[in-house]
Structures are given as structure tokens and as C-alpha cells.
Design an enzyme around this catalytic site. Structure first.
Site, PDB file in Angstrom:
ATOM      1  N   ASP A   1       0.124   9.604 -13.652  1.00  0.00           N
ATOM      2  CA  ASP A   1       0.908   8.647 -12.557  1.00  0.00           C
ATOM      3  C   ASP A   1       2.038   8.929 -13.017  1.00  0.00           C
ATOM      4  O   ASP A   1       3.597   7.791 -13.141  1.00  0.00           O
ATOM      5  CB  ASP A   1       0.374   7.498 -12.928  1.00  0.00           C
ATOM      6  CG  ASP A   1       0.445   6.793 -14.659  1.00  0.00           C
ATOM      7  OD1 ASP A   1       0.842   7.010 -15.421  1.00  0.00           O
ATOM      8  OD2 ASP A   1       0.648   4.914 -14.181  1.00  0.00           O
ATOM      9  N   GLU A   2       2.877   9.904 -13.934  1.00  0.00           N
ATOM     10  CA  GLU A   2       4.907  10.365 -14.227  1.00  0.00           C
ATOM     11  C   GLU A   2       4.869  10.949 -14.354  1.00  0.00           C
ATOM     12  O   GLU A   2       4.060  11.946 -13.911  1.00  0.00           O
ATOM     13  CB  GLU A   2       4.185   9.233 -15.704  1.00  0.00           C
ATOM     14  CG  GLU A   2       5.400   8.764 -16.047  1.00  0.00           C
ATOM     15  CD  GLU A   2       5.639   8.086 -16.942  1.00  0.00           C
ATOM     16  OE1 GLU A   2       6.843   7.819 -17.638  1.00  0.00           O
ATOM     17  OE2 GLU A   2       4.758   8.242 -18.579  1.00  0.00           O
TER      18      GLU A   2
ATOM     19  N   ASP B   1       7.397   6.468 -11.783  1.00  0.00           N
ATOM     20  CA  ASP B   1       6.525   6.344 -12.764  1.00  0.00           C
ATOM     21  C   ASP B   1       5.209   5.025 -11.815  1.00  0.00           C
ATOM     22  O   ASP B   1       5.768   4.231 -10.736  1.00  0.00           O
ATOM     23  CB  ASP B   1       7.093   5.607 -13.660  1.00  0.00           C
ATOM     24  CG  ASP B   1       5.891   5.088 -14.294  1.00  0.00           C
ATOM     25  OD1 ASP B   1       4.677   5.799 -14.618  1.00  0.00           O
ATOM     26  OD2 ASP B   1       5.845   4.513 -15.797  1.00  0.00           O
TER      27      ASP B   1
END
Length: 386
Positions: free
Chosen positions: A103-104, A8
Site C-alpha cells: 500500500d505504499e 501511502d
């Protein structure tokens, strides 16, 4: 041997804003719906979080808590551009990647020899590649997705944490129940009334009792509280099409002078998205929803692949003009490009005037990445924006 990485990015949106404007470094940054009275915080820098600001909070409350913060609008296209670069890094290290947000991601490392031998060292390599983009990431490593995600939460910011299966109950026991997947405010209140405040409190109850009281949610809590999660990493599947549609504030007549500017704007959005994700396509589809909610689509297969706005616009316009029987108010317009194939940036084999248009779009895209999509649009599209 099952090894799952959960990765993350740390304060992803604010960090990109600092990358693009280094003068913001060290300042409390809040990214969200700043142009609306009902806007909410999408992301906040760690400097802003010190004031109690978090995702989902109203912008008005954030301004009250930290009036001197830098408030910025969400720049989806710019964040997606970086997200695609992150995804490429992930696939460099694992063949099985499940992106769960921009973003993960979860990475399944089963069969990846180096990751199985030295998970921490392998995670450091991934973090090093990510740092070259100007970002920091936190990595959780464990034997299933849930425990990897829980490890990441404790690793933040910019850390690595590995939790072995034999340590799972010890790790989870003292955490509050709202740390478990799916426990929101309402369920937390219910659990508290049952005397369940910490994860270890769940262990007092049998599976049958929890299922009787809470249904499937109770069954999930029984297993998650013991570090059991049987969900698998679902690999990323490339899209079959990319598009953009707009639901109009008011129904419009099927008038060329009204519809064409909207098609121009949609074509620009679709072309930009294609280039951002390094795709080109060979089929254009026009979607129309009428005031009575009936939907009509028309498609055209092209002679060659394209990601050029004006070519998408040309074929979408032809599809509209060739449909002679559109004579009722329109509620929604959309354009999609399909038959996608991956291209390397702008390295398509284009010649002559197509190459000039490609280069113009490249310059426009760079401006958009920095200042937002509407910073530069064609004059005919501006008619719709107005």
C-alpha cells in the site's frame, strides 16, 4: 528538477474490511494474527489507534487495551487484489514507480510536466483516483525519497505535504532521532547516551566523528539529518514467475495418496494468484525438497497459456508421477508458473469447456476475496487442509 512523491494508504487493511462490510464503519478494527497466542497486529484503524494500538503489538495486548474492538484475520489475497489496482493508478501518473509494500510507493515525477508545474494539484488527481476504490491516501512531495517519506508522515491521514529543499533542515530539526530511517530502539538508546535526542543534535557532530562512533550507520545519520538522500526510485519489474510452496510440519513419504492433495492445494493457490494479478503462464515447475535438504525441480512447457487451477494441477501431477526415482521422505513441495504474460482480467480467448471452468473459478475467486482463500476449495485439496 527532482520531484519525488511518496504515497501511502491510510489504515489500508482496516479500510478494505470496511469496504467489504460497511457495518464496521466507525468501529475500532484490528487486523492481525488473531488465531495465534503469539499473533501480532498487522494494521489498526484510526479508531483503534486512539487506544494506543499500533502495528507490531501483540494481539493479546491489543485485546487488553481495546477489548471491544473488532478483531479480524489478515486476508492477503484481498489486500493484494486492491494493491494491484493501486499500482495501476500509480503507473497512470508516473512511468517510474517503486512499490515498497502492498500500500505504499515512491513515484519519480522527473520529466512529468504537469507534476513539475503543479505538484499539489497533480497529487490531488492521484488521490481522487484512489478515492474511487474507497480508500484514502496521504502524499508526501519533496526532492528525494527520504524527505518525501518524512512529508507523508506529517500529512497523515488523508493529506498532502510538500517540503522544498530550502526548508528541509527547518522541517527535520525538531523531530526526534527515531524518525530517521534505520533508527530503532537500540540505536536510539545509543544516540541518547551521546546526547542526541533531536535531529538537530546530530548537526553538532562531524561526519568523521559519527563514522568513527557508529560506522556506516553514523554516516547515514549525518546525511539524513541534513535532508540528503541519494537513493533513486527503483522501478517495479514484473515477476518472471509466480508460485507457492509449503514446508511440511513433518516429512512425508513420496506416496501418491499423500502428495496429490498437497499438489492440488498448491495449484489452487497458484492459479488464484495468477488470476488476481492478471497473469497467465506457459510453463509449470514442480519443486521438491527432501528430508536431507537436497532440492529437485522438474518443468514442463505448455502448449498454451493458462491460469486455470486444474491445468496447473494436471501438469504438476504428471511431473511428480513421471519422476520414477523419488523414494525418500519429502520436506517441501512447491509449484511455480513461469513464462508469464499480462491478461485483462478473465478476457482470455478460451472456448467451450475451458470457458465454463474459467467462469466457475471467477465465482470461486469472488467468494475467496470476501471470506478468505479457504472458504471454498476443491475436495481433494481439502484432504490436505484437514
Amino acid at each position: 528538477m527532482d520531484i519525488i512523491f511518496h504515497i501511502d494508504m491510510d489504515a489500508f487493511f482496516p479500510t478494505i474490511e470496511v469496504i467489504d462490510n460497511p457495518s464496521l464503519a466507525g468501529k475500532p478494527i484490528i487486523v492481525g494474527g488473531i488465531d495465534s497466542k503469539r499473533g501480532v497486529v498487522s494494521s489498526a484503524s484510526y479508531e483503534a489507534r486512539k487506544y494506543g494500538i499500533h502495528s507490531g503489538m501483540s494481539i493479546q495486548e491489543a485485546k487488553r487495551l481495546c477489548p471491544h474492538a473488532v478483531f479480524l484475520p489478515v486476508r492477503h489475497e484481498r489486500y493484494m487484489e486492491i494493491s494491484y489496482k493501486i499500482r495501476e493508478i500509480f503507473f497512470k501518473y508516473s512511468p517510474r514507480v517503486e512499490m515498497i509494500s502492498v500500500d505504499e510507493a515512491f513515484l519519480d515525477m522527473k520529466g512529468v510536466g504537469e507534476a513539475e508545474r503543479d505538484p499539489i494539484g497533480y497529487a490531488k488527481k492521484i488521490k481522487n483516483d484512489i478515492s474511487k476504490l474507497g480508500l484514502t491516501a496521504s502524499v508526501g512531495i519533496s526532492y528525494n525519497k527520504f524527505m518525501a517519506k518524512m512529508a507523508t508522515e506529517d500529512a497523515k491521514p488523508d493529506g498532502i505535504l510538500m517540503i522544498e529543499e530550502e526548508r528541509a533542515r527547518e522541517f527535520l530539526g525538531e523531530k526526534t532521532v527515531d524518525k530517521l530511517w534505520g533508527v530503532g530502539d537500540a540505536l536510539k538508546e545509543t544516540l541518547n547516551k551521546m546526547g542526541i535526542f533531536l535531529v538537530k543534535d546530530i548537526w553538532r557532530y562531524s561526519l568523521d566523528y559519527l563514522f568513527y562512533e557508529l560506522g556506516k550507520r553514523g554516516e547515514d545519520l549525518y546525511y539524513l539529518s541534513r535532508g540528503i538522500d541519494r537513493s533513486e526510485v527503483v522501478p517495479y519489474v514484473p515477476p518472471k514467475s509466480l508460485g507457492k510452496e509449503i514446508t511440511l510440519e513433518e516429512d512425508i513419504p513420496p506416496d501418491v495418496d499423500i502428495v496429490i492433495p498437497i499438489l492440488s492445494y498448491l495449484s489452487e493457490r497458484v492459479g488464484y494468484n495468477l488470476r488476481l494479478r492478471s497473469f497467465s503462464g506457459n510453463s509449470v515447475t514442480l519443486k521438491i525438497k527432501f528430508y536431507n535438504h537436497k532440492i529437485r525441480t522438474k518443468s514442463k512447457t505448455l502448449g498454451e497459456y493458462t491460469f486455470l487451477d486444474d491445468e496447473i494441477f494436471y501438469f504438476a501431477t504428471r511431473l511428480f508421477l513421471d519422476a520414477k526415482d523419488i523414494d525418500i521422505p519429502i520436506r517441501l513441495l512447491g509449484i511455480y508458473v513461469s513464462g508469464l504474460k499480462k491478461v485483462s482480467g478473465f478476457q482470455l480467448d478460451l472456448a467451450g469447456f475451458r470457458k465454463k471452468r474459467r467462469n466457475l473459478l471467477k465465482a470461486m475467486d469472488e467468494i475467496r476475496k470476501k471470506y478468505g482463500f479457504n472458504a471454498v476449495i476443491r475436495g481433494i485439496s481439502y484432504l490436505y487442509e484437514k
